[in-house]
Write an enzyme that holds these catalytic residues in place. Structure first.
Site, PDB file in Angstrom:
ATOM      1  N   CYS A 188      52.864   4.704 -47.228  1.00 44.35           N
ATOM      2  CA  CYS A 188      53.591   4.033 -48.167  1.00 44.35           C
ATOM      3  C   CYS A 188      54.799   4.915 -48.576  1.00 44.35           C
ATOM      4  CB  CYS A 188      52.841   3.791 -49.524  1.00 44.35           C
ATOM      5  SG  CYS A 188      51.408   2.714 -49.216  1.00 44.35           S
ATOM      6  N   GLY A 194      56.183   1.750 -44.590  1.00 41.92           N
ATOM      7  CA  GLY A 194      55.416   0.685 -44.912  1.00 41.92           C
ATOM      8  C   GLY A 194      56.021  -0.726 -44.892  1.00 41.92           C
ATOM      9  N   ASN A 228      51.483   6.709 -52.762  1.00 40.84           N
ATOM     10  CA  ASN A 228      51.635   7.379 -51.368  1.00 40.84           C
ATOM     11  C   ASN A 228      50.461   8.301 -51.284  1.00 40.84           C
ATOM     12  OD1 ASN A 228      53.890   8.840 -49.061  1.00 40.84           O
ATOM     13  ND2 ASN A 228      51.963   7.505 -48.646  1.00 40.84           N
ATOM     14  N   GLY A 229      49.398   7.832 -50.335  1.00 40.84           N
ATOM     15  CA  GLY A 229      48.450   8.833 -49.998  1.00 40.84           C
ATOM     16  C   GLY A 229      47.208   8.243 -50.342  1.00 40.84           C
ATOM     17  N   TYR A 248      56.015  12.471 -36.646  1.00 44.41           N
ATOM     18  CA  TYR A 248      56.153  11.007 -36.382  1.00 44.41           C
ATOM     19  C   TYR A 248      56.688  10.009 -37.709  1.00 44.41           C
ATOM     20  CZ  TYR A 248      54.533   6.175 -35.826  1.00 44.41           C
ATOM     21  OH  TYR A 248      54.534   4.725 -35.853  1.00 44.41           O
ATOM     22  N   SER A 250      60.750   6.773 -30.589  1.00 45.07           N
ATOM     23  CA  SER A 250      59.812   7.777 -31.192  1.00 45.07           C
ATOM     24  C   SER A 250      59.905   9.288 -30.396  1.00 45.07           C
ATOM     25  CB  SER A 250      58.446   7.151 -31.414  1.00 45.07           C
ATOM     26  OG  SER A 250      58.173   6.899 -30.120  1.00 45.07           O
ATOM     27  N   ASP A 258      56.747  11.289 -25.429  1.00 44.64           N
ATOM     28  CA  ASP A 258      56.299  10.503 -26.522  1.00 44.64           C
ATOM     29  C   ASP A 258      55.939  11.329 -27.672  1.00 44.64           C
ATOM     30  OD1 ASP A 258      56.021   8.234 -27.930  1.00 44.64           O
ATOM     31  OD2 ASP A 258      54.499   7.076 -26.318  1.00 44.64           O
ATOM     32  N   CYS A 299      43.841  15.948 -38.006  1.00 38.84           N
ATOM     33  CA  CYS A 299      43.717  15.075 -37.154  1.00 38.84           C
ATOM     34  C   CYS A 299      43.772  15.584 -35.789  1.00 38.84           C
ATOM     35  CB  CYS A 299      44.923  13.919 -37.260  1.00 38.84           C
ATOM     36  SG  CYS A 299      46.460  14.459 -37.455  1.00 38.84           S
TER      37      CYS A 299
HETATM   38  S1  SF4 Z   1      44.922  14.469 -40.980  1.00 38.03           S
HETATM   39 FE1  SF4 Z   1      46.921  14.434 -40.008  1.00 38.03          FE
HETATM   40  S2  SF4 Z   1      47.776  12.703 -40.280  1.00 38.03           S
HETATM   41 FE2  SF4 Z   1      46.258  12.930 -42.092  1.00 38.03          FE
HETATM   42  S3  SF4 Z   1      47.350  14.426 -43.589  1.00 38.03           S
HETATM   43 FE3  SF4 Z   1      46.046  15.998 -42.103  1.00 38.03          FE
HETATM   44  S4  SF4 Z   1      48.043  16.362 -40.624  1.00 38.03           S
HETATM   45 FE4  SF4 Z   1      48.415  14.147 -41.728  1.00 38.03          FE
END
Ligand code: SF4
Length: 565
Positions: free
Chosen positions: A94, A121, A196-197, A337, A378, A440, A531
């Site tokens: 967001c 968003g 946001n979050g 990104y 991107s 990419d 992630c």
């Molecule tokens: S898991 Fe990845 S996308 Fe989510 S806050 Fe952590 S670094 Fe950012």
């Protein structure tokens, strides 16, 4: 529809635009079991974007042919995320924007602020304003430019504004879940909030809300609405006190901007996962998700809202206080990104970071090739960096059609892959007979890259070497980015060579996590990288107490209730 009882306290006079009134009536009904106006009915259950007869924009046509074109005309803010060409990439979360500026057209400032944050968003947008005696909210599904027009904005008079553009990372994409969320506080004030979050203790907060008898949600199913309701319920001794009591109880990622009639507030979680910055206007203050939004409304960047900090801005000036000790864990994916390239995060330019990632990618994964091309837009900065780092010429090998809707509206994977051809077309004269490096930003499921590689080969490329400006995404995000589920992440089930084979590339290289962190110029200890490495800096609850649709899952609610009895 009769005005709800509590409307009077916020609306001494009717807004000039009747659509504003409808939105206010539907928003300001916290006790209604079904607060959705009968006028706000989707004529097409397939797409909640088709809201009629309250059509805000003639672009939102509620006809059968809209099945093909219901995705909003693609707005291109010059940012990579607006360029996604399938549903396999990460979805933004967001954007939030707040203004305190007596004598300014704050709704218009918020509009342009949101316009600059549109990439964060694209499902819904809303603006709340206060003129000192009432809070009005106008929100709808659609892009910022579709939801608002001159007439609506001129109806939103005041000196405080809170704006929000939404991608649904909790709750479905419905009108009720659009923000700013709105509640009437215990003292009868209006409270409008943009978030946001994602929180990670939503289930716990819901149980708490039920225990103390906080009214049921206004048909909404988001953690943001829950925050708003809890704040409103606790504001019996004033919103300031409620904020100080509630914020330390929230866990997860939250960059909040909210207001009552007299004060604009901004708060950032103790980890500062999502960005939030403060700017100075000639006659006031602005707070925004990204510095680029400050630039666009002519606000000078002052500083970041610190992790664990609460700002309050009113006629007495700007006050800062801490509600928690800071433990910064900024989202590294903002650099990869999410954020606009012209934004600065923690003192580091996003574009410069992406260029540097490309240079490091060239060092880590060299290729014997004739041409470096980006996946537009991107991959563009990292591709330039790769060309700089490798000495291989950089060129444009793919042309993007900005007017084709995102292909995630297509139902089958086969069509989805064809959809990439609708969005990206190869420059055959450039590509034919070349050994290509294609850059990419990330691979999530791999569908996009597989289709691209096939398309480039068909266009005459003799080799296709794929380079990715982030490490393999192996873990979902619980802090406000909507990746695929873990099982759908291609890198979860395959090693690099397995992914290479799946997408059909001659070679595949991801930048290392160390390389990405170095390019961001942030200490690793101040970043979230979950992630990529599965190390979640904010502890997660059991899996049954977390998830995008948690608040819609009545079973989950029942489970939580029984757990807390
Ligand atoms: S898991 Fe990845 S996308 Fe989510 S806050 Fe952590 S670094 Fe950012």
């Amino acid at each position: 529809m009769p005005a709800p009882k509590n409307q009077a306290s916020h609306s001494a006079s009717r807004p000039r635009d009747p659509r504003v009134a409808r939105r206010l009536e539907t928003v300001a009904s916290p006790v209604s079991p079904n607060p959705v106006s009968p006028n706000l009915v989707s004529l097409n259950p397939v797409s909640p974007n088709l809201v009629s007869p309250n059509l805000v924009s003639p672009n939102l046509v509620s006809t059968a042919e809209s099945q093909v074109g219901t995705e909003m005309p693609h707005h291109d803010p010059g940012h990579n995320s607006a360029e996604r060409h399938d549903d396999t990439g990460p979805r933004e979360e967001c954007g939030v924007f707040g203004v305190w500026a007596p004598g300014e057209e704050v709704a218009k400032l918020a509009y342009f602020g949101l316009f600059a944050l549109q990439h964060r968003g694209q499902e819904a947008a809303g603006i709340a304003v206060s003129d000192g005696s009432r809070v009005l909210v106008f929100k709808d599904l659609g892009l910022v430019s579709q939801v608002f027009d001159e007439q609506v904005l001129s109806s939103l008079a005041g000196h405080i504004a809170v704006g929000h553009c939404r991608y649904s990372t909790t709750g479905s994409s419905t009108w009720e879940n659009a923000q700013p969320a709105f509640c009437t506080t215990a003292t009868g004030s209006g409270l409008a909030l943009g978030h946001n979050g994602n929180l990670v203790n939503t289930a716990e907060l819901l149980a708490q809300a039920r225990k103390i008898g906080v009214p049921t949600r206004n048909g909404a199913s988001t953690d943001s609405d829950l925050i708003t309701e809890l704040l409103a319920a606790a504001a019996d001794t004033g919103l300031d006190n409620a904020v100080r009591r509630l914020l330390p109880q929230l866990r997860g990622a939250f960059s909040l901007i909210f207001c009552d009639e007299g004060t604009l507030y901004a708060a950032r979680d103790p980890h500062g996962v999502r960005p939030l910055v403060l700017g100075r206007l000639e006659r006031g203050w602005a707070v925004a998700s990204e510095t680029a939004a400050l630039d666009i409304v002519g606000a000078d960047f002052v500083r970041e809202v610190e992790p664990g900090e609460l700002l309050a801005i009113d006629a007495s000036g700007l006050r800062s206080s801490r509600f928690a000790d800071p433990d910064p864990k900024g989202c590294v994916f903002e650099y990869v990104y999410l954020a606009r390239p012209d934004t600065t995060i923690a003192g580091r330019g996003v574009h410069a970071t992406r260029l540097e990632v490309g240079r490091r990618l060239a060092q880590e994964h060299p290729a014997d090739a004739d041409l470096v091309i980006p996946v537009p837009e991107s991959g563009t900065p990292a591709a330039i960096g790769y060309a700089q780092g490798s000495g291989i010429p950089y060129g444009k090998g793919l042309v993007k059609n900005a007017y084709v809707g995102r292909t995630f509206i297509q139902p089958s994977q086969t069509i989805r892959q064809l959809g990439i051809r609708l969005k990206l077309n190869p420059l055959r004269d450039v590509i034919r007979g070349k050994r290509l490096v294609v850059v990419d930003d990330s691979i999530v499921r791999g569908n996009t890259q597989g289709a691209l590689v096939r398309m480039l080969r068909e266009a005459g490329a003799i080799e296709v070497h794929v380079r990715i400006a982030s490490p393999p995404v192996r873990w979902p995000c619980f802090y406000g980015i909507d990746f695929a589920s873990r099982a759908e992440l291609i890198a979860t089930g395959a090693d690099v060579d397995g992914v290479r084979r799946t997408i059909g590339a001659d070679s595949l290289g991801y930048v290392s996590l160390a390389g990405l962190i170095a390019a961001s110029e942030q200490p690793a200890s101040r970043l979230c990288t979950a992630c990529f490495d599965g190390r979640y800096p904010i502890p997660l609850p059991p899996s049954e107490s977390i998830g995008k649709h948690l608040l819609e899952d009545l079973d989950a609610v029942a489970r939580v209730s029984s757990l807390t009895r």
